[in-house]
Motif scaffolding. Structure first.
Motif, PDB file in Angstrom:
ATOM      1  N   VAL A   1     -41.542 -10.338   5.266  1.00 20.15           N
ATOM      2  CA  VAL A   1     -42.199  -9.055   5.009  1.00 20.15           C
ATOM      3  C   VAL A   1     -41.312  -7.834   5.194  1.00 20.15           C
ATOM      4  O   VAL A   1     -41.724  -6.719   4.922  1.00 20.15           O
ATOM      5  N   GLY A   2     -40.101  -8.025   5.720  1.00 26.09           N
ATOM      6  CA  GLY A   2     -39.227  -6.871   5.902  1.00 26.09           C
ATOM      7  C   GLY A   2     -39.381  -6.168   7.233  1.00 26.09           C
ATOM      8  O   GLY A   2     -38.734  -5.157   7.485  1.00 26.09           O
ATOM      9  N   TYR A   3     -40.261  -6.684   8.107  1.00 32.03           N
ATOM     10  CA  TYR A   3     -40.329  -6.126   9.455  1.00 32.03           C
ATOM     11  C   TYR A   3     -40.266  -7.250  10.487  1.00 32.03           C
ATOM     12  O   TYR A   3     -40.411  -8.421  10.171  1.00 32.03           O
TER      13      TYR A   3
ATOM     14  N   TYR B   1     -40.719 -10.013  13.245  1.00 28.03           N
ATOM     15  CA  TYR B   1     -41.652 -10.950  13.850  1.00 28.03           C
ATOM     16  C   TYR B   1     -40.817 -12.078  14.448  1.00 28.03           C
ATOM     17  O   TYR B   1     -39.672 -12.298  14.041  1.00 28.03           O
ATOM     18  N   PRO B   2     -41.322 -12.790  15.455  1.00 26.37           N
ATOM     19  CA  PRO B   2     -40.517 -13.825  16.103  1.00 26.37           C
ATOM     20  C   PRO B   2     -40.014 -14.858  15.109  1.00 26.37           C
ATOM     21  O   PRO B   2     -40.785 -15.464  14.364  1.00 26.37           O
ATOM     22  N   GLY B   3     -38.713 -15.048  15.075  1.00 26.02           N
ATOM     23  CA  GLY B   3     -38.092 -16.022  14.191  1.00 26.02           C
ATOM     24  C   GLY B   3     -37.802 -15.508  12.793  1.00 26.02           C
ATOM     25  O   GLY B   3     -37.193 -16.226  11.996  1.00 26.02           O
ATOM     26  N   GLY B   4     -38.203 -14.305  12.477  1.00 32.33           N
ATOM     27  CA  GLY B   4     -37.999 -13.771  11.127  1.00 32.33           C
ATOM     28  C   GLY B   4     -36.827 -12.829  11.049  1.00 32.33           C
ATOM     29  O   GLY B   4     -37.004 -11.603  11.006  1.00 32.33           O
TER      30      GLY B   4
ATOM     31  N   SER C   1     -43.805  -9.221  -1.243  1.00 36.93           N
ATOM     32  CA  SER C   1     -43.212  -9.962  -0.134  1.00 36.93           C
ATOM     33  C   SER C   1     -43.590 -11.429  -0.269  1.00 36.93           C
ATOM     34  O   SER C   1     -44.472 -11.807  -1.046  1.00 36.93           O
ATOM     35  N   VAL C   2     -42.909 -12.256   0.492  1.00 34.67           N
ATOM     36  CA  VAL C   2     -43.143 -13.691   0.486  1.00 34.67           C
ATOM     37  C   VAL C   2     -44.219 -14.010   1.519  1.00 34.67           C
ATOM     38  O   VAL C   2     -44.242 -13.428   2.606  1.00 34.67           O
ATOM     39  N   LEU C   3     -45.116 -14.943   1.202  1.00 34.00           N
ATOM     40  CA  LEU C   3     -46.169 -15.291   2.159  1.00 34.00           C
ATOM     41  C   LEU C   3     -45.601 -15.901   3.430  1.00 34.00           C
ATOM     42  O   LEU C   3     -46.006 -15.556   4.540  1.00 34.00           O
TER      43      LEU C   3
ATOM     44  N   PHE D   1     -49.433  -3.999   0.922  1.00 31.71           N
ATOM     45  CA  PHE D   1     -50.295  -5.160   1.091  1.00 31.71           C
ATOM     46  C   PHE D   1     -49.438  -6.372   1.419  1.00 31.71           C
ATOM     47  O   PHE D   1     -48.482  -6.684   0.695  1.00 31.71           O
ATOM     48  N   HIS D   2     -49.759  -7.088   2.499  1.00 35.13           N
ATOM     49  CA  HIS D   2     -48.972  -8.254   2.884  1.00 35.13           C
ATOM     50  C   HIS D   2     -49.767  -9.152   3.818  1.00 35.13           C
ATOM     51  O   HIS D   2     -50.822  -8.761   4.330  1.00 35.13           O
ATOM     52  N   MET D   3     -49.270 -10.357   4.006  1.00 28.81           N
ATOM     53  CA  MET D   3     -49.868 -11.289   4.963  1.00 28.81           C
ATOM     54  C   MET D   3     -49.142 -11.146   6.290  1.00 28.81           C
ATOM     55  O   MET D   3     -47.905 -11.134   6.343  1.00 28.81           O
ATOM     56  N   ILE D   4     -49.915 -11.017   7.366  1.00 31.22           N
ATOM     57  CA  ILE D   4     -49.311 -10.913   8.697  1.00 31.22           C
ATOM     58  C   ILE D   4     -48.587 -12.218   9.008  1.00 31.22           C
ATOM     59  O   ILE D   4     -49.173 -13.295   8.958  1.00 31.22           O
ATOM     60  N   PRO D   5     -47.286 -12.151   9.318  1.00 33.09           N
ATOM     61  CA  PRO D   5     -46.494 -13.376   9.493  1.00 33.09           C
ATOM     62  C   PRO D   5     -46.904 -14.198  10.705  1.00 33.09           C
ATOM     63  O   PRO D   5     -47.474 -13.678  11.676  1.00 33.09           O
TER      64      PRO D   5
END
Length: 499
Positions: free
Chosen positions: A123-125, A127-130, A215-217, A281-285
């Motif tokens: 998502v570009g922000y 998150y753990p491991g991203g 973004s990628v799911l 709009f995106h899915m929370i990782p």
């Protein structure tokens, strides 16, 4: 809402114990600006544009070095670059299309707009491991391509195209919105006005969809449970001008999940309410609170194509709402899980709804502690709110620019919070909480001393502890009382869904 001509900028409040502490990056009028929680400027990549800017681990930042100019251009960026802490370009892409505008030398351009994602992060922000890759990997880029498609309109279209490029700049996958017109759910009234006015911008063409995020799911519980629509490789997007939110199969290009453009078709959509002019709009990782839910900044303002009405005599931009919402909702049931609206910011009446309102740009980022970083972009307003809607960090962009010689703005397209560890070049700053000013007593130098310092006259037969507005009750912070008063004019549920 009337807007003051003089107001504080920088950090307005900060609770270090309740915030997700780190650095915040946003595109300012001066360039890509990185600030700490107290608003101290850590680095300014001067002149680096951001549509948006994104920080990568190691103090790298992505952005653009310039935009396409002239009457044939609309929001096209010349390139997409990655620069290091000292501004050295370590990666560049500018080979989407060879542009030959009249009167100018042909040049290769990226035509990037609104969004991109580097491999390693969905998502570009943070998150753990991203962690996005900084020395390799592919990049998903949202671009433009001009097309003629008479099924949509007889006008030239500014089509949205999503491409994937490798580290060497080779385009290895692409998708065009106009190829999937029949999957987008436009009714006959919408097709009628869309044909006549596909969001025209002069000779640049018609920005008929205006996709503003992709973004990628990534890994998610829905796919783990067997729902193929949520394949981790699939791409999620929204289209601001058409009020459409959807998911694209990476394998087939088919739109496999969609809501909009009509939010009156089912009971579930009607309860969700009309989403208008939305962004980010995106899915929370996976790994963040709310993982698997969908998060969107529902701008309001105007958007969509459809039946003419008093606010839209032609049917262009036929949906209207004069306030914004941040929505977190379940992609299966469409039930709202969490939201931030004018009510949560303290509005008393539906007529005060504009107190939380950005009709364009803006974003929302879920943070590891469960808070949400909101960019209310039109006024350069950034705020971090808790799940209980308490504002624990608030910032106003202090940098203004003038557009077309007369429009002055401090707008912020999209801001991101990253952990301190992503910027090893500087020591972790000292965090100091900031109590918000009492706006009832704060005065600029030379003004009156403050509220409550003059003569007070008690009127016979009047209780000075009660409000002078009939039915308002005492001057106390009672949210339930405020909502009850509001219900006299409009139900709370109607306010949140009003279109």
């Amino acid at each position: 809402m009337g807007f003051p001509t003089v107001f504080a900028t920088g950090v307005l409040r900060y609770d270090k114990d309740k915030s997700f502490n780190g650095y915040t990056l946003y595109p300012s009028a001066k360039g890509a600006l990185l600030i700490d929680m107290n608003g101290n400027e850590v680095n300014l990549w001067a002149g680096l544009g951001g549509f948006p800017n994104k920080l990568l681990p190691g103090g790298y930042v992505m952005g653009t070095t310039g935009a396409r100019e002239g009457k044939y251009a609309y929001q096209d960026q010349l390139d997409l670059v990655q620069v290091d802490w000292d501004g050295n370009v370590v990666w560049k892409f500018d080979h989407t299309e060879l542009i030959a505008d009249p009167g100018q030398e042909p040049s290769w351009q990226a035509r990037q707009h609104h969004d991109y994602q580097r491999e390693g992060n969905t998502v570009g922000y943070y998150y753990p491991g991203g962690e996005p890759k900084v020395d390799g990997g592919n990049t998903i880029i949202l671009t433009h391509e001009n097309v003629y498609n008479h099924e949509i309109s007889d006008k030239k279209l500014i089509d949205d195209k999503i491409i994937e490029v490798d580290w060497e700049g080779n385009i290895i996958w692409s998708w065009r919105a106009s190829d999937h017109f029949d999957e987008l759910g436009f009714d006959e009234a919408a097709k009628n006005i869309l044909f006549r006015n596909p969001g025209l911008h002069g000779e640049a063409g018609g920005d008929w969809m205006h996709i503003n995020c992709v973004s990628v799911l990534g890994p998610n519980k829905w796919y783990d449970a067997g729902d193929e629509r949520f394949n981790p490789d699939n791409l999620i997007f929204d289209a601001r001008n058409s009020n459409i939110l959807g998911i694209i199969s990476k394998a087939t290009g088919e739109i496999v999940w969609r809501i909009g453009p009509d939010f009156s078709l089912t009971k579930e959509l009607r309860e969700l309410g009309w989403i208008i002019g939305q962004h980010h709009f995106h899915m929370i990782p996976k790994g963040l609170p709310g993982e698997g839910n969908l998060l969107v900044f529902d701008n309001g303002g105007e958007g969509g194509y459809g039946t003419p009405n008093p606010s839209s005599p032609t049917g262009f931009n036929n949906a209207h709402r004069d306030y914004s919402r941040v929505l977190e909702f379940d992609p299966i049931t469409l039930k709202i899980v969490w939201q931030y609206t004018p009510l949560e910011q303290g509005s008393l009446l539906f007529t005060d709804a504009s107190k939380f309102y950005s009709s364009y740009i803006s974003s929302a980022q879920r943070l590891p502690n469960g808070n949400t970083l909101i960019t209310e972009g039109s006024d350069g307003h950034l705020l971090e709110v808790t799940p209980e809607h308490e504002i624990v960090w608030e910032y106003i962009n202090p940098y203004f620019r003038t557009i077309a010689g007369k429009f002055t703005t401090n707008m912020v397209y999209r801001a991101y919070r990253v952990p301190y560890e992503w910027v090893p070049q500087v020591e972790k700053p000292v965090e100091t909480s900031i109590e918000p000013l009492n706006v009832e007593t704060f005065r600029v130098p030379g003004a009156s001393v403050g509220a409550g310092t003059g003569k007070v006259t008690v009127v016979e037969g009047v209780d000075p502890n009660k409000s002078s507005i009939t039915g308002m009750g005492s001057n106390k912070d009672d949210k339930d009382e405020k909502v009850d008063f509001c219900v006299a004019s409009v139900k709370k549920s109607d306010l949140l869904k009003q279109d």
